[in-house]
Write an enzyme that holds these catalytic residues in place. Sequence first.
Site, PDB file in Angstrom:
ATOM      1  N   CYS A   2     -18.906   1.741   9.038  1.00 55.09           N
ATOM      2  CA  CYS A   2     -19.406   1.591  10.398  1.00 55.09           C
ATOM      3  C   CYS A   2     -20.489   0.518  10.358  1.00 55.09           C
ATOM      4  O   CYS A   2     -21.022   0.208   9.301  1.00 55.09           O
ATOM      5  CB  CYS A   2     -20.016   2.892  10.889  1.00 55.09           C
ATOM      6  N   ARG A  27     -16.727  -4.289  10.774  1.00 60.18           N
ATOM      7  CA  ARG A  27     -16.905  -3.127   9.894  1.00 60.18           C
ATOM      8  C   ARG A  27     -16.195  -1.872  10.409  1.00 60.18           C
ATOM      9  O   ARG A  27     -15.989  -0.914   9.664  1.00 60.18           O
ATOM     10  CB  ARG A  27     -18.401  -2.814   9.753  1.00 60.18           C
ATOM     11  N   TRP A  74     -16.002   3.479  12.451  1.00 63.65           N
ATOM     12  CA  TRP A  74     -14.716   3.632  11.769  1.00 63.65           C
ATOM     13  C   TRP A  74     -14.658   5.110  11.418  1.00 63.65           C
ATOM     14  O   TRP A  74     -15.391   5.582  10.550  1.00 63.65           O
ATOM     15  CB  TRP A  74     -14.670   2.759  10.523  1.00 63.65           C
ATOM     16  N   ASN A  98     -23.960   5.427   9.031  1.00 59.44           N
ATOM     17  CA  ASN A  98     -22.790   4.898   8.323  1.00 59.44           C
ATOM     18  C   ASN A  98     -22.697   5.624   6.984  1.00 59.44           C
ATOM     19  O   ASN A  98     -23.692   5.706   6.273  1.00 59.44           O
ATOM     20  CB  ASN A  98     -22.968   3.387   8.092  1.00 59.44           C
ATOM     21  N   GLY A  99     -21.517   6.134   6.646  1.00 60.29           N
ATOM     22  CA  GLY A  99     -21.354   6.822   5.368  1.00 60.29           C
ATOM     23  C   GLY A  99     -20.745   8.196   5.581  1.00 60.29           C
ATOM     24  O   GLY A  99     -20.134   8.454   6.622  1.00 60.29           O
ATOM     25  N   GLU A 477      -0.141  -9.126  -3.390  1.00 68.02           N
ATOM     26  CA  GLU A 477      -1.101  -9.554  -2.361  1.00 68.02           C
ATOM     27  C   GLU A 477      -0.356  -9.992  -1.086  1.00 68.02           C
ATOM     28  O   GLU A 477      -0.779  -9.684   0.023  1.00 68.02           O
ATOM     29  CB  GLU A 477      -1.975 -10.683  -2.923  1.00 68.02           C
ATOM     30  N   LYS A 481      -0.914  -8.280   2.501  1.00 74.19           N
ATOM     31  CA  LYS A 481      -1.343  -9.047   3.671  1.00 74.19           C
ATOM     32  C   LYS A 481      -0.414  -8.803   4.848  1.00 74.19           C
ATOM     33  O   LYS A 481      -0.852  -8.588   5.976  1.00 74.19           O
ATOM     34  CB  LYS A 481      -1.353 -10.526   3.271  1.00 74.19           C
ATOM     35  N   GLU A 484      -0.943  -5.287   6.262  1.00 68.24           N
ATOM     36  CA  GLU A 484      -2.227  -5.125   6.950  1.00 68.24           C
ATOM     37  C   GLU A 484      -2.205  -5.667   8.371  1.00 68.24           C
ATOM     38  O   GLU A 484      -2.716  -5.027   9.269  1.00 68.24           O
ATOM     39  CB  GLU A 484      -3.334  -5.890   6.188  1.00 68.24           C
ATOM     40  N   HIS A 500      15.362  -2.528 -12.474  1.00 74.20           N
ATOM     41  CA  HIS A 500      15.013  -1.173 -12.946  1.00 74.20           C
ATOM     42  C   HIS A 500      14.841  -0.182 -11.788  1.00 74.20           C
ATOM     43  O   HIS A 500      14.309   0.898 -11.987  1.00 74.20           O
ATOM     44  CB  HIS A 500      13.732  -1.232 -13.789  1.00 74.20           C
ATOM     45  N   LYS A 599     -13.488  -3.756   7.367  1.00 76.54           N
ATOM     46  CA  LYS A 599     -13.708  -4.840   6.418  1.00 76.54           C
ATOM     47  C   LYS A 599     -14.354  -4.364   5.127  1.00 76.54           C
ATOM     48  O   LYS A 599     -13.959  -4.761   4.044  1.00 76.54           O
ATOM     49  CB  LYS A 599     -14.589  -5.895   7.099  1.00 76.54           C
TER      50      LYS A 599
END
Length: 604
Positions: A2, A27, A74, A98-99, A477, A481, A484, A500, A599
């Site tokens: 947050c 955030r 968030w 925040n946390g 990656e 991307k 996301e 495999h 983020k």
Amino acid sequence: MCGIIGVTSKDDAQDYLISSLQRLEYRGYDSSGIATIHKNRFYSRKAEGKIKNLNGKLSGNPLKGLIGIGHTRWATHGSVSELNAHPHIAGKVAIVHNGIIENFQEIKDRLISKGRIFISQTDSEVIAHLFDEELNKNITLKEATQNVLRILDGAYAFVVLMLDDPDTLIAARNASPLAIGKGDTLCAVGSDGIALAGITNQLIFLEDGDFAILSKNKISLFDFNGNSVQREVKSNTLDPAVISKGNHKHFMEKEIYEQPETIAHTISEMYTSDGRVSENLDKIIKEKPKSITILAAGTSYYAGMIGKYWIESLVNLPVSVETSSEYRYRSPFIDTEGLVLAISQSGESIDTLMAMRYAADTGVKTVAIVNSLGSTIDREANFSLYTRAGAEIAVASTKAFTAQLTILLSMCIALAEDRGINQEKISAIKSSLFKIPGAVAKALTLDGKIIDIANNIMKSNSCLYLGRGPLYPLSLEGALKLKEVSYIHAEGFSAGEMKHGPIALIEEDLPVISLLAKDHHSIKTISNLREALARGAKLIIFADEGIENNIDFAHEIIRLPFINEEITPIIASIPIQLLAYHTAVAKGTDVDQPKNLAKSVTVE
Ligand code: AGP
């Protein structure tokens, strides 16, 4: 996760709070709110969704008050709703947090048994009640804060606003970032330098266990035991204007396009213009590590994986790459004669911070590879190397990733030079380093062709990414991307692993995006691609210009500028970023702030 802000000023606080929350939206962005004190009472406004919704509620009906706090959320505990949005008010106290308060349930049960009424489902609300309870005891603000901090377990950064002290804010941190700002006519507190950009030009980063009591012209800092502490005052050079999209439609696009410049800046962080290693890098080389352990999460982890390919093959040093969230919980073997590299854009990812602390406890030396100067990982590591990517606002990391690769490759060159191994190869890579920004600029001109491919990919429900060698982590990656920002299911595999198991996923028209370098894998990878083609895959190949083998069988081929096989992962990052970006744009998703993400992940 947050973003938080608090301001005590000679002017109305609302504009400061809102401008800061707009910058902090990266955030978290599921709901937001502010509270001020005016004429001895709280005024508060909250809204679900982005800050623009909160702004809408304030326009025509602004909040008065010279002091206030704000929050962009968030969600962790409790659904996304106005009720759960911060600030939370209990009696004469309002807080933003925040946390995660790990023992909140136990505290809440105790407070409820004493008759306190909770309105939200959040863990944070207990902080407001605890302060309200303590401040009723006729003790000082400092004593009350210490009492509350003794009760709380978990990660937190919070700011407290009090009706009985309408000029004063209390702020405290433990494992979640918090910076205090001092301006000429105000004091402020926020999650980071970005929160305070354009508000205060001086910054003090709190350390774990610190708390602060601030009024418009006075800041007092204490440690957990209540001793006065001094913390370094740094200048806040962040210009709020850099946090603008310029001519671009999204931050993600702007940040992709900044890469020729950010890579050039990062190279000059590592080497002087006459090719000597920089002071910071030199200190690390002089440690003569016997091994390297890389700790990182998400995109930074994939950068670390690519670093492992480079360092082991060129420096002959053992490298292990560890997912931060797993590391400290699995009793890992730690080579105290080695070096631990913590790679993090934000420098605040709690998993990486905790993993680094866990390693540091054994006495092993730590190196931060961070983009945010002054972040917790930067401050706690023995050494730091800075990715000079500038503020990265889009939630999906792009320019920080290529800057991390630039640091790892430069470090690899310096380690090999110091040990006198692979000299011919190393000097070829070193002289090619300075050509990377130009090659990246050339790769960016492929944008138009990639838009065409994206317009087809956007119709798919799933995609595979294949690569081999250092292009295998890059395929991971690429898949991350795409997931996301476009919400299309995507997986990355080593091309050699296809047979495999994953080959069972291939069906008619499934897009398979392959990264192909001019290296000793290329013939084998081409065979793997033919196997996918034979089973109906729609093949899209991003290939080095240097590849001479026939790959005309692919449905789409994008040729990438070639400098040196070791550098290909940096150049090949560009098309995979552009592909994810344009697919997201074609799908109309919220590119810069994708759903469910934030983020900087400061909760476990
Ligand atoms: C990247 O696109 C992601 N949003 C995410 O995986 C990120 O790389 C990860 O959370 C690590 O963050 P850090 O580099 O700030 O530690």
